[in-house]
Write a protein that holds these residues in place. Structure first.
Motif, short mmCIF file in Angstrom:
data_model
loop_
_atom_site.label_atom_id
_atom_site.label_comp_id
_atom_site.label_asym_id
_atom_site.label_seq_id
_atom_site.Cartn_x
_atom_site.Cartn_y
_atom_site.Cartn_z
N MET B 1 48.53 6.49 2.64
CA MET B 1 48.87 7.15 3.89
C MET B 1 49.29 8.59 3.62
N SER B 2 48.70 9.50 4.40
CA SER B 2 49.03 10.91 4.16
C SER B 2 50.11 11.38 5.12
N ILE B 3 50.90 12.30 4.63
CA ILE B 3 51.94 12.88 5.50
C ILE B 3 51.27 13.87 6.44
N PRO B 4 51.58 13.80 7.75
CA PRO B 4 50.96 14.76 8.67
C PRO B 4 51.35 16.19 8.32
N GLU B 5 50.43 17.08 8.51
CA GLU B 5 50.66 18.48 8.14
C GLU B 5 51.67 19.13 9.07
N VAL B 6 52.70 19.74 8.55
CA VAL B 6 53.66 20.49 9.39
C VAL B 6 53.69 21.93 8.88
N PRO B 7 54.09 22.86 9.76
CA PRO B 7 54.17 24.25 9.30
C PRO B 7 55.16 24.38 8.16
N ARG B 8 54.84 25.27 7.20
CA ARG B 8 55.74 25.47 6.06
C ARG B 8 56.77 26.53 6.38
N ARG B 9 57.97 26.32 5.87
CA ARG B 9 59.00 27.36 6.01
C ARG B 9 59.19 28.02 4.66
N SER B 10 59.49 29.32 4.71
CA SER B 10 59.79 29.99 3.44
C SER B 10 61.16 29.51 2.96
N TRP B 11 61.47 29.74 1.68
CA TRP B 11 62.75 29.23 1.16
C TRP B 11 63.92 29.92 1.84
N ILE B 12 63.69 31.15 2.36
CA ILE B 12 64.77 31.86 3.07
C ILE B 12 65.15 31.09 4.34
N GLN B 13 64.12 30.58 5.03
CA GLN B 13 64.40 29.81 6.23
C GLN B 13 65.00 28.45 5.87
N ARG B 14 64.44 27.85 4.80
CA ARG B 14 64.84 26.49 4.48
C ARG B 14 66.31 26.40 4.08
N TRP B 15 66.79 27.39 3.37
CA TRP B 15 68.19 27.34 2.92
C TRP B 15 69.11 28.16 3.82
N HIS B 16 68.63 28.58 4.99
CA HIS B 16 69.45 29.33 5.95
C HIS B 16 70.14 30.52 5.29
N VAL B 17 69.38 31.25 4.48
CA VAL B 17 69.95 32.34 3.69
C VAL B 17 70.65 33.38 4.58
N LYS B 18 69.97 33.72 5.70
CA LYS B 18 70.53 34.77 6.56
C LYS B 18 71.88 34.38 7.13
N GLY B 19 71.95 33.15 7.66
CA GLY B 19 73.20 32.68 8.27
C GLY B 19 74.34 32.69 7.28
N ILE B 20 74.05 32.17 6.08
CA ILE B 20 75.09 32.09 5.05
C ILE B 20 75.52 33.49 4.61
N ALA B 21 74.53 34.37 4.45
CA ALA B 21 74.83 35.73 4.01
C ALA B 21 75.73 36.44 5.02
#
Lengths: 254, 264
Positions: B1-21
């Motif tokens: 079974m394959s995982i359905p394709e979802v849009p990729r997020r950059s690592w900046i989005q994934r780790w909420h870099v802006k918010g934390i900064a």
């Protein structure tokens, strides 16, 4: 000799400031008393087309004539008088929710008064009676003193029609008037528009999404696609396949 | 079974870099500014005893003093009502001229807003000092000060309210052929009236409190008596004044809540 059209579009273009093409070389004429339905996908330019007629949107080039007069140069009082003879009905009803039905309906009459009289609410007895009659025509006279936001969607749209009637318009523009209504109230609103068209000989232009509704009520259907006029037939020549094309070809392209 | 394709997020989005900064930056600024201004939190706790001492001395209100302050308290309320009313009435046209959804002329809007910013910059104590010098000691100076102070505050609150209204009914009134003034009267005012009343009462409440301070400068009202009691270290009288002012604020708050319910 054929009667002069009440509205005519000549090479009308509209380009938004961000570069999006709203309308592209639109040419057509609407005779007095026609029930015209505009169909097309969202974003095809239907709302833009409607709003160029009462100058809620400005066009970039070309010419629109109403009653044989070009409207692009109108300003101030002249523009308000143009708008007075063109009623408009909206998808979201656009009533003043916190005001009474009476005040909402009377607000359709303000362009017949100098500003200071509208501020004091000095409407003549005749106009107050006219407001009641307008509400009677949409079967809502018993709601005269109700607050607008206490009415259902279909009732609000009929109040909006009553407000428009106060303008004694020659033309009514209806922008998706039934898009947020259920089938039963849809019929009530569309029937009301049809009655005004037939009884008062008001030219009615309606934007619709629904092909069956368009076929049921229109004298003539025009179709828009990406700002261009791609279809224009009297109802007797309209076929189901044509209308599906207007929607499908674009969907395929997209 | 394959995982359905979802849009990729950059690592900046994934780790909420802006918010934390941004949060980190704000924390650094907070600590740095307390260092630079030399705020000593320890002092607050070590000198807390003196504060308690004051409270104890205020804990025996001199109730018989109430009779003396009724008159100046009424004067304070009158000053506040008059000042707020004048200020709020003047604020309405300026609020309309500052609202970006009504006035599309950037220059005009910018000019009005600049003027309002200027008015708000003037501290009320400075205004009071000026007007006491102009009108002499008494409540006239207080009323004028409160009017200007409310004007600056209310006009900002008002135009922010105006900017949140539903524009549909304005569109409808425009399509009817109404003039600009008629549109404002029919489509804008009904939508903002209850918020206006609520902000008016809020300002009135603030002005009752502010006018106690203005009394210090001789601008009339209860403040004169507050200052006198403090100068004489008569804290039992101070307590009465504070409690009486609290009562007035509570009453205004009650009226405000009631009106909001009725008008909504």
């Amino acid at each position: 000799m054929e009667e002069a059209p009440i509205i005519s579009f000549k090479h009308v273009n509209k380009i938004y400031s961000n570069g999006t093409v709203g309308l592209k070389d639109i040419n057509f004429e609407i005779p007095q008393g026609q029930f015209l339905v505009v169909v097309g996908l969202s974003g095809a330019g239907k709302s833009t087309l409607l709003r160029t007629i009462n100058r809620m949107h400005e066009i970039t080039s070309g010419e629109i004539k109403i009653d044989g007069e070009p409207i692009q140069t109108y300003k101030g009082q002249a523009l308000r008088l143009l708008r007075r003879k063109i009623g408009m009905i909206f998808q979201g009803f656009n009533l003043v929710n916190r005001s009474s039905v009476e005040r909402n309906v009377l607000s359709g009459r303000v362009s017949y008064y100098p500003t200071w009289k509208t501020l004091c609410g000095l409407f003549t007895q005749a106009d107050r009676e006219m407001a009641v009659r307008s509400l009677q025509r949409v079967n809502l006279a018993d709601k005269l003193y109700t607050r607008a936001d206490e009415l259902s969607g279909g009732q609000q749209q009929r109040v909006a029609i009553a407000r428009t009637l106060m303008q004694e318009p020659k033309i009514i523009l209806a922008d998706e008037p039934v898009a947020s209504l259920d089938p039963l109230t849809t019929k009530a609103v569309m029937d009301t528009l049809q009655r005004l068209n037939r009884e008062d000989n008001i030219t009615v232009i309606v934007n619709l999404h629904s092909v069956p509704l368009a076929r049921q009520y229109a004298d003539r259907i025009i179709g828009l696609q990406a700002g261009q006029l791609v279809y224009d037939r009297p109802i007797s020549e309209v076929t189901e396949a044509d209308l599906n094309d207007i929607y499908v070809t674009e969907a395929v392209q997209a | 079974m394959s995982i359905p394709e979802v849009p990729r997020r950059s690592w900046i989005q994934r780790w909420h870099v802006k918010g934390i900064a941004v949060t980190g930056l704000l924390l650094v600024l907070l600590v740095a500014s307390s260092r630079m201004t030399g705020v000593d939190v320890g002092m607050f706790f070590s000198n807390f005893g003196q504060f308690l001492n004051l409270l104890v001395r205020m804990s025996h209100p001199a109730w018989e003093y109430t009779n003396v302050i009724v008159q100046p308290l009424l004067e304070t309320i009158q000053m506040a009502i008059l000042g707020t009313t004048i200020g709020a009435a003047l604020a309405v046209p300026f609020a309309i001229l500052s609202a970006s959804n009504l006035i599309h002329n950037r220059f005009l809007r910018g000019l009005t807003r600049l003027f309002l910013d200027l008015v708000r910059t003037l501290p009320d104590l400075l205004l009071a000092a000026i007007f006491v010098a102009v009108f002499g000691i008494g409540s006239t100076a207080g009323v004028v000060t409160l009017a200007i102070f409310s004007f600056g505050m209310v006009s900002k609150l008002f135009y922010e309210v105006i900017e949140t209204i539903d524009m549909g009914s304005l569109e409808a009134l425009t399509s009817v052929g109404a003039s600009k003034v008629t549109i404002i009267w029919y489509a804008v005012l009904p939508q903002i009236l209850n918020q206006f009343v609520s902000y008016f009462l809020y300002t009135l409440e603030i002005n009752v409190r502010a006018s106690t301070v203005l009394g210090y400068l001789g601008a009339g009202g209860i403040g004169v008596f507050l200052q006198r009691s403090l100068n004489e270290f008569n804290y039992s009288q101070t307590a009465v004044i504070i409690l009486a002012t609290l009562a007035v604020v509570l009453v205004i708050d009650g009226i405000s809540n009631h009106l909001r319910r009725v008008l909504l």
